[in-house]
Design a protein around this motif. Structure first.
Motif, PDB file in Angstrom:
ATOM      1  N   GLU A   1      39.192  48.285  41.727  1.00 52.62           N
ATOM      2  CA  GLU A   1      38.199  48.268  40.859  1.00 52.62           C
ATOM      3  C   GLU A   1      38.431  47.254  39.753  1.00 52.62           C
ATOM      4  O   GLU A   1      37.771  46.294  39.341  1.00 52.62           O
ATOM      5  N   LEU A   2      39.905  47.076  39.167  1.00 56.00           N
ATOM      6  CA  LEU A   2      40.346  45.979  38.428  1.00 56.00           C
ATOM      7  C   LEU A   2      39.869  44.611  39.043  1.00 56.00           C
ATOM      8  O   LEU A   2      39.735  43.578  38.182  1.00 56.00           O
ATOM      9  N   ASP A   3      40.195  44.443  40.288  1.00 57.16           N
ATOM     10  CA  ASP A   3      39.864  42.985  40.815  1.00 57.16           C
ATOM     11  C   ASP A   3      38.394  42.768  40.881  1.00 57.16           C
ATOM     12  O   ASP A   3      37.964  41.707  40.459  1.00 57.16           O
ATOM     13  N   GLU A   4      37.507  43.857  41.154  1.00 58.55           N
ATOM     14  CA  GLU A   4      36.202  43.710  40.936  1.00 58.55           C
ATOM     15  C   GLU A   4      35.583  43.481  39.485  1.00 58.55           C
ATOM     16  O   GLU A   4      34.826  42.410  39.294  1.00 58.55           O
ATOM     17  N   LEU A   5      36.130  44.074  38.487  1.00 57.73           N
ATOM     18  CA  LEU A   5      35.865  43.927  37.362  1.00 57.73           C
ATOM     19  C   LEU A   5      36.234  42.361  36.613  1.00 57.73           C
ATOM     20  O   LEU A   5      35.604  41.840  35.954  1.00 57.73           O
ATOM     21  N   THR A   6      37.584  41.984  37.224  1.00 58.50           N
ATOM     22  CA  THR A   6      37.693  40.316  37.050  1.00 58.50           C
ATOM     23  C   THR A   6      36.921  39.562  37.413  1.00 58.50           C
ATOM     24  O   THR A   6      36.775  38.476  36.781  1.00 58.50           O
ATOM     25  N   ARG A   7      36.392  39.765  38.710  1.00 64.81           N
ATOM     26  CA  ARG A   7      35.447  38.968  39.325  1.00 64.81           C
ATOM     27  C   ARG A   7      34.163  38.861  38.486  1.00 64.81           C
ATOM     28  O   ARG A   7      33.666  37.557  38.389  1.00 64.81           O
ATOM     29  N   ARG A   8      33.553  39.997  37.869  1.00 68.41           N
ATOM     30  CA  ARG A   8      32.667  40.014  37.275  1.00 68.41           C
ATOM     31  C   ARG A   8      32.798  39.491  35.823  1.00 68.41           C
ATOM     32  O   ARG A   8      31.789  38.781  35.281  1.00 68.41           O
ATOM     33  N   ALA A   9      33.880  39.638  35.358  1.00 69.82           N
ATOM     34  CA  ALA A   9      34.225  39.004  33.894  1.00 69.82           C
ATOM     35  C   ALA A   9      34.158  37.505  34.257  1.00 69.82           C
ATOM     36  O   ALA A   9      33.847  36.707  33.353  1.00 69.82           O
ATOM     37  N   MET A  10      34.665  36.926  35.386  1.00 73.11           N
ATOM     38  CA  MET A  10      34.779  35.424  35.285  1.00 73.11           C
ATOM     39  C   MET A  10      33.362  34.943  35.490  1.00 73.11           C
ATOM     40  O   MET A  10      32.980  33.757  35.085  1.00 73.11           O
ATOM     41  N   ARG A  11      32.740  35.971  36.496  1.00 77.77           N
ATOM     42  CA  ARG A  11      30.921  35.253  36.382  1.00 77.77           C
ATOM     43  C   ARG A  11      30.512  35.471  35.399  1.00 77.77           C
ATOM     44  O   ARG A  11      29.700  34.537  34.912  1.00 77.77           O
ATOM     45  N   SER A  12      30.972  36.244  34.451  1.00 78.56           N
ATOM     46  CA  SER A  12      30.087  36.574  33.081  1.00 78.56           C
ATOM     47  C   SER A  12      30.558  35.107  32.241  1.00 78.56           C
ATOM     48  O   SER A  12      29.731  34.548  31.418  1.00 78.56           O
ATOM     49  N   TYR A  13      31.909  34.809  32.280  1.00 82.59           N
ATOM     50  CA  TYR A  13      32.454  33.746  31.525  1.00 82.59           C
ATOM     51  C   TYR A  13      31.848  32.484  32.080  1.00 82.59           C
ATOM     52  O   TYR A  13      31.432  31.598  31.289  1.00 82.59           O
ATOM     53  N   ALA A  14      31.620  32.272  33.122  1.00 83.48           N
ATOM     54  CA  ALA A  14      30.863  31.385  33.816  1.00 83.48           C
ATOM     55  C   ALA A  14      29.387  31.203  33.156  1.00 83.48           C
ATOM     56  O   ALA A  14      28.820  30.077  32.951  1.00 83.48           O
ATOM     57  N   ARG A  15      28.898  32.213  33.195  1.00 84.56           N
ATOM     58  CA  ARG A  15      27.442  32.147  32.677  1.00 84.56           C
ATOM     59  C   ARG A  15      27.145  31.772  31.290  1.00 84.56           C
ATOM     60  O   ARG A  15      26.260  31.194  31.053  1.00 84.56           O
ATOM     61  N   TYR A  16      28.360  32.221  30.493  1.00 86.28           N
ATOM     62  CA  TYR A  16      28.283  31.786  28.960  1.00 86.28           C
ATOM     63  C   TYR A  16      28.275  30.174  28.905  1.00 86.28           C
ATOM     64  O   TYR A  16      27.538  29.556  28.388  1.00 86.28           O
TER      65      TYR A  16
END
Length: 305
Positions: free
Chosen positions: A65-80
């Motif tokens: 779950e933490l790996d998936e959350l990290t992946r989503r967080a990096m995608r959110s950062y890229a979206r920013y």
């Protein structure tokens, strides 16, 4: 950072602005998303720190779950970054209209300005605060914020020009009291200022407890409110599937300097609530808690306390 590294950084940001404007929006989103996925696979220091920070925010998450959350967080950062690079060429009235459709708590800002002492809006590194700023500049006719003096100077000027094009007044953070004097003046003119307020691991940071651990946050927002009588308004920003959500919380009362530590802790508690609800949109890839600092760094902060 060496002179060559500074020039390389400036070139990278300039290339990002050009690429994001040149690519169709959908292609750009895919490109930046793939870049985020690649960064996660490489697992560099920033990604590892992000995962460590998110483990504090979502302690019940297992490794998968933490790996998936990290992946989503990096995608959110890229979206920013993708949105940030595109904002200068976007229709700012349309951006403002879209934010206005989902923002909540505007009455808290209206009430603050009706009192006549200005508003200090404090927010964490979450979501797209530039899009929120486009709405605020449109709603109020402008607002003031500060900018770190980046190196090289060409990179700093690039960011200043970018945010001024969005309607922000930028005050350089120079290490002396000049920025504070401008902010005080704006509040006494019954205007709004916005400050990022979720990390200050320096001697001037105010100790707070955040997700159960000790860290430090900037005392500037609460000090400005205490000095001028301005309303201290916590703000939260996060992404929706096709836009942005902004929440302006009720003001935190702070009437004198002795209340600054308690007001800063109240800010931390409100930030924590929003971040816990939207952890993937908290873009914190640096050391955040005191326990992550090296022993020497902790000792320096302890000596200054």
């Amino acid at each position: 950072m060496s002179g060559f590294s500074q020039r390389l950084s400036d070139f990278g940001y300039a290339a990002g602005w050009r690429l994001a404007r040149w690519l169709p929006e959908s292609a750009g989103a895919v490109t930046f998303g793939l870049g985020a996925d690649l960064a996660v696979r490489r697992d560099g220091g920033g990604v590892r720190q992000l995962r460590s920070n998110l483990a504090r925010v979502v302690p019940q998450a297992d490794g998968v779950e933490l790996d998936e959350l990290t992946r989503r967080a990096m995608r959110s950062y890229a979206r920013y970054w993708h949105e940030m690079f595109r904002l200068p060429s976007m229709d700012h009235k349309e951006v403002s209209r879209k934010v206005a459709q989902s923002i909540t708590g505007v009455e808290n800002l209206d009430a603050a300005l009706a009192e006549g002492n200005g508003a200090v809006m404090a927010l964490p590194h979450s979501g797209n605060w530039d899009a929120a700023g486009v709405w605020l500049a449109d709603y109020l006719g402008g607002f003031t914020t500060v900018a770190e003096r980046l190196k090289p100077e060409s990179l700093y000027q690039r960011f200043v020009s970018y945010r001024e094009s969005l309607g922000f007044e930028i005050v350089p953070l120079t290490g002396d009291s000049s920025a504070m004097r401008v902010l005080l003046k704006r509040l006494r003119e019954n205007k709004a200022i916005c400050l990022v307020g979720d990390r200050d691991l320096t001697n001037s940071g105010v100790p707070v407890k955040f997700f159960g651990e000790q860290t430090r946050m900037p005392g500037g927002p609460a000090r400005l409110a205490a000095t001028t009588g301005a309303a201290l308004i916590p703000a939260g920003c996060w992404f929706t599937e096709d836009g942005w959500q902004i929440r302006l919380h009720p003001r935190i009362r702070v009437t004198n300097r002795s209340e600054v530590p308690a007001a800063t802790q109240a800010l931390a508690d409100i930030f924590a609530g929003d971040i816990a609800a939207h952890p993937a949109d908290w873009h914190m890839m640096q050391k955040f808690w005191l326990s992550d600092l090296e022993a020497g760094e902790q000792a320096e902060l302890g000596e200054a306390s």
